[in-house]
Design a protein around this motif. Structure first.
Motif, PDB file in Angstrom:
ATOM      1  N   GLN A 100       0.707  -1.210  -0.071  1.00  0.00           N
ATOM      2  CA  GLN A 100      -0.018   0.014  -0.057  1.00  0.00           C
ATOM      3  C   GLN A 100       0.839   1.321   0.011  1.00  0.00           C
ATOM      4  O   GLN A 100       0.761   2.352  -0.534  1.00  0.00           O
ATOM      5  CB  GLN A 100      -0.936  -0.050   1.144  1.00  0.00           C
TER       6      GLN A 100
ATOM      7  N   GLU B 262       2.265   2.174  -3.500  1.00  0.00           N
ATOM      8  CA  GLU B 262       1.337   2.724  -4.192  1.00  0.00           C
ATOM      9  C   GLU B 262       1.005   4.087  -4.017  1.00  0.00           C
ATOM     10  O   GLU B 262       0.828   5.068  -4.880  1.00  0.00           O
ATOM     11  CB  GLU B 262      -0.093   1.820  -4.299  1.00  0.00           C
ATOM     12  N   GLU B 263       0.614   4.423  -2.608  1.00  0.00           N
ATOM     13  CA  GLU B 263       0.486   5.908  -2.177  1.00  0.00           C
ATOM     14  C   GLU B 263       1.676   6.563  -2.592  1.00  0.00           C
ATOM     15  O   GLU B 263       1.287   8.032  -3.163  1.00  0.00           O
ATOM     16  CB  GLU B 263      -0.019   5.998  -0.648  1.00  0.00           C
TER      17      GLU B 263
ATOM     18  N   TRP C 238       0.769   9.002   6.477  1.00  0.00           N
ATOM     19  CA  TRP C 238       0.776   7.330   6.169  1.00  0.00           C
ATOM     20  C   TRP C 238       0.899   6.755   7.485  1.00  0.00           C
ATOM     21  O   TRP C 238       0.132   5.454   7.734  1.00  0.00           O
ATOM     22  CB  TRP C 238       1.629   6.976   5.135  1.00  0.00           C
TER      23      TRP C 238
ATOM     24  N   ASN D  80      -2.046   4.243   9.373  1.00  0.00           N
ATOM     25  CA  ASN D  80      -1.773   2.926   9.366  1.00  0.00           C
ATOM     26  C   ASN D  80      -1.110   2.131  10.472  1.00  0.00           C
ATOM     27  O   ASN D  80      -1.283   1.111  10.814  1.00  0.00           O
ATOM     28  CB  ASN D  80      -0.885   2.413   8.131  1.00  0.00           C
TER      29      ASN D  80
END
Length: 161
Positions: A22, A25-26, A156, A160
């Motif tokens: 993830q 991708e971010e 992020w 997360n």
């Protein structure tokens, strides 16, 4: 011109294992947006420094045009921005103007190039100083990049972990 952040790949790989891909991708999306911001800075500097009158150089910096050098690699987080116009580096760095005849006509105090004109002007040999539009934009971008990366990673991590 390439941007390299020492240790970023190792850091992203370690975090990526925890996030199942993830983060990369971010970060790829963020890097693309950052590249667009850099293109805006370049265009702003071309305008601010009055580098060109024809707008060809200004319009050569943009995403997706075959005249541009633009590459984003998702896995390795690579970004390349630029133009392949021959005179872009000369406009930035400066160059020696050779003595030569340029066909065209004067419209008021402005010279308009016309390859078929029987009139024109003789350019003398001299050094033409560059406007340093790329250097200025890159300097501004460097200052913004680190803070933007730090904010993005922190956001992020906060989301997360």
């Amino acid at each position: 011109m390439k941007f390299e952040i020492e240790g970023l790949d190792a850091f992203l790989n370690a975090l990526d294992e925890a996030a199942n891909g993830q983060l990369k991708e971010e970060m790829s999306l963020w890097l693309e947006a950052t590249g667009m911001e850099f293109l805006d800075l370049i265009q702003d500097e071309i305008i601010r420094t009055k580098t060109v009158d024809t707008r060809r150089l200004l319009n050569s910096f943009g995403r997706g045009d075959s005249e541009n050098i633009w590459s984003i690699q998702n896995g390795g987080l690579s970004l390349e921005v630029g133009t392949n116009l021959n005179y872009a580096a000369y406009a930035n760095d400066g160059h020696r103007q050779n003595k030569r005849w340029v066909p065209g006509r004067w419209i008021g105090s402005r010279f308009e190039y016309d390859p078929g004109a029987s009139t024109g002007m003789m350019l003398k040999e001299k050094w033409i100083e560059g406007s340093h539009y790329w250097d200025n934009a890159f300097s501004i971008f460097e200052k913004m990049f680190d803070k933007s990366l730090e904010r993005r990673l922190q956001a992020w991590l906060d989301t997360n972990f």
